[in-house]
Design an enzyme around this catalytic site. Structure first.
Site, short mmCIF file in Angstrom:
data_model
loop_
_atom_site.label_atom_id
_atom_site.label_comp_id
_atom_site.label_asym_id
_atom_site.label_seq_id
_atom_site.Cartn_x
_atom_site.Cartn_y
_atom_site.Cartn_z
N GLY A 17 0.76 -1.26 0.00
CA GLY A 17 0.00 0.00 0.00
C GLY A 17 0.78 1.30 0.00
CB VAL A 72 -5.03 -7.21 -3.92
CG1 VAL A 72 -3.91 -6.89 -2.93
CG2 VAL A 72 -5.96 -6.02 -4.10
CG LEU A 99 -4.33 -3.00 -0.27
CD1 LEU A 99 -5.52 -3.49 -1.08
CD2 LEU A 99 -3.07 -3.74 -0.64
CE1 TYR A 162 -13.79 6.35 3.91
CE2 TYR A 162 -15.00 4.61 5.03
CZ TYR A 162 -13.81 5.12 4.54
OH TYR A 162 -12.66 4.38 4.67
CE LYS A 169 -11.04 1.25 4.79
NZ LYS A 169 -9.82 0.53 4.36
P1 NAD Z 1 -2.87 5.79 -0.38
O1 NAD Z 1 -3.51 6.24 -1.65
O2 NAD Z 1 -1.53 6.31 -0.08
O3 NAD Z 1 -2.84 4.20 -0.30
C1 NAD Z 1 -3.79 3.38 -0.94
C2 NAD Z 1 -2.99 2.26 -1.58
O4 NAD Z 1 -3.86 1.29 -2.14
C3 NAD Z 1 -2.07 2.75 -2.70
O5 NAD Z 1 -0.74 2.41 -2.40
C4 NAD Z 1 -2.57 1.98 -3.90
O6 NAD Z 1 -1.54 1.62 -4.78
C5 NAD Z 1 -3.17 0.75 -3.23
N1 NAD Z 1 -4.05 0.00 -4.13
C6 NAD Z 1 -5.17 0.42 -4.76
N2 NAD Z 1 -5.65 -0.57 -5.52
C7 NAD Z 1 -4.82 -1.64 -5.36
C8 NAD Z 1 -4.77 -2.95 -5.89
N3 NAD Z 1 -5.68 -3.40 -6.78
N4 NAD Z 1 -3.77 -3.77 -5.50
C9 NAD Z 1 -2.82 -3.36 -4.63
N5 NAD Z 1 -2.82 -2.13 -4.09
C10 NAD Z 1 -3.80 -1.28 -4.46
O7 NAD Z 1 -3.92 6.18 0.78
P2 NAD Z 1 -3.99 5.84 2.35
O8 NAD Z 1 -4.95 6.82 2.88
O9 NAD Z 1 -2.64 5.73 2.91
O10 NAD Z 1 -4.71 4.42 2.36
C11 NAD Z 1 -4.18 3.26 2.99
C12 NAD Z 1 -5.26 2.55 3.81
O11 NAD Z 1 -5.59 3.36 4.93
C13 NAD Z 1 -6.55 2.29 3.06
O12 NAD Z 1 -7.08 1.03 3.46
C14 NAD Z 1 -7.45 3.39 3.58
O13 NAD Z 1 -8.82 3.09 3.47
C15 NAD Z 1 -6.99 3.42 5.02
N6 NAD Z 1 -7.39 4.60 5.80
C16 NAD Z 1 -7.09 5.85 5.34
C17 NAD Z 1 -7.47 6.96 6.10
C18 NAD Z 1 -7.16 8.35 5.60
O14 NAD Z 1 -7.79 9.31 6.07
N7 NAD Z 1 -6.21 8.54 4.70
C19 NAD Z 1 -8.14 6.80 7.31
C20 NAD Z 1 -8.42 5.51 7.77
C21 NAD Z 1 -8.05 4.42 6.98
#
Ligand code: NAD
Length: 264
Positions: A17, A72, A99, A162, A169
């Site tokens: 990710g 994935v 991710l 969302y 989620k």
């Molecule tokens: P980000 O965009 O940096 O990371 C998302 C990642 O998902 C990317 O690296 C992307 O390449 C990857 N991805 C998407 N489709 C994919 C696939 N088919 N195969 C493999 N990888 C894939 O954003 P982030 O905010 O760091 O997100 C990371 C996690 O944290 C996610 O699950 C997100 O829902 C969760 N999250 C984010 C927040 C927020 O506010 N940013 C809050 C809570 C949870």
């Protein structure tokens, strides 16, 4: 007994990710590395190799011993990834699932308008993938292990826009529990971190992410949102022996937002 220090030396940690320097996965990889873990990372391959280049450059200071493609949605690629982990590392101790993806149509407007294709895609990438990666990790976690995923409060309560990701989620958090029950006898622990809103590539696709952050700054007990490093520190704890009695849990790293009932 385990080790009282937060010490991950001798452990192999695979982090999915990372897209750029704002990625939560990047905050996690850095803190796992600081705690002494050997790091491997995956990237989402694209035609021009941009993500691979970015991830290789960014993670260089952590000297990752594995940098692998990891879409994935591509079963063969996921199998190849775990085969390489087995060949090069022999075993796996820590797996970070960080991710998610949902089409824009699922992240704004009315829930009743979400197309079936967008629903299936979001579920496959954001929810099913945790079990899929756990399937690959299971035979490699021969000394036990820790699997950690990232979730958000919008999977428990309704947060404007969302929408589809909230349903994904909710499924992800339940997946944590089923996996924890299945893998516990092998001393593999499975937990989720529910992070407060952070500006990243993925979160900027959610309508009104800045409003979400401002709301946290007003309402949360700590009066600020959290950083990637704070999430990384909790991931390091969950990856370490210090959390050896914890599995199947969702831990909030959200400045306390989740406890608030009435906002004033
Ligand atoms: P980000 O965009 O940096 O990371 C998302 C990642 O998902 C990317 O690296 C992307 O390449 C990857 N991805 C998407 N489709 C994919 C696939 N088919 N195969 C493999 N990888 C894939 O954003 P982030 O905010 O760091 O997100 C990371 C996690 O944290 C996610 O699950 C997100 O829902 C969760 N999250 C984010 C927040 C927020 O506010 N940013 C809050 C809570 C949870």
């Amino acid at each position: 007994m385990g080790n009282f220090m937060l010490d991950l030396s001798g452990k192999h940690a695979f982090v999915t990710g990372i897209a750029n320097n704002r990625s939560i996965a990047w905050g996690i990889a850095q803190q796992l590395h600081r705690a002494g873990a050997e790091i491997g990372v995956s990237y989402l391959p694209d035609d021009k190799g941009r993500f691979e280049k970015k991830v290789r450059e960014l993670t260089e200071p952590l000297h990752p011993t594995l940098v692998l493609p990891g879409d994935v949605q591509d079963d063969a690629q996921v199998d190849a990834l775990f085969n390489t982990v087995k060949e090069k590392w022999g075993k796996l101790d820590i797996l970070i699932h960080c991710l998610a993806f949902a089409d824009k149509s699922g992240l704004t407007g009315n829930y009743t308008d979400i197309p079936k294709e967008a629903f299936s895609q979001a579920m496959e990438i954001s929810t099913y993938s945790l079990g899929r990666l756990a399937r690959g990790a299971k035979p490699l976690m021969t000394n036990g292990g820790s699997i950690i995923t990232l979730t958000y409060f919008g999977g428990v309560k309704v947060i404007p826009n969302y929408n589809l990701m909230g349903v994904a989620k909710a499924g992800l958090e339940m997946t944590v529990r089923y996996l924890a029950a299945e893998l516990g006898p092998q001393n593999i622990r499975v937990n989720g971190i529910s992070a407060g809103p952070i500006r990243t590539l993925a979160s900027s696709a959610v309508g009104g992410i800045l409003d979400m952050i401002h709301n946290v700054e007003e309402v949360a007990p700590l009066k600020r949102t959290v950083t990637q490093t704070e999430v990384g520190n909790t991931a390091a704890f969950l990856a370490s022996d210090l959390s050896s009695g914890i599995t199947g849990q969702i831990i909030y790293v959200d400045s306390g937002y989740e406890i608030m009932g009435m906002y004033n």
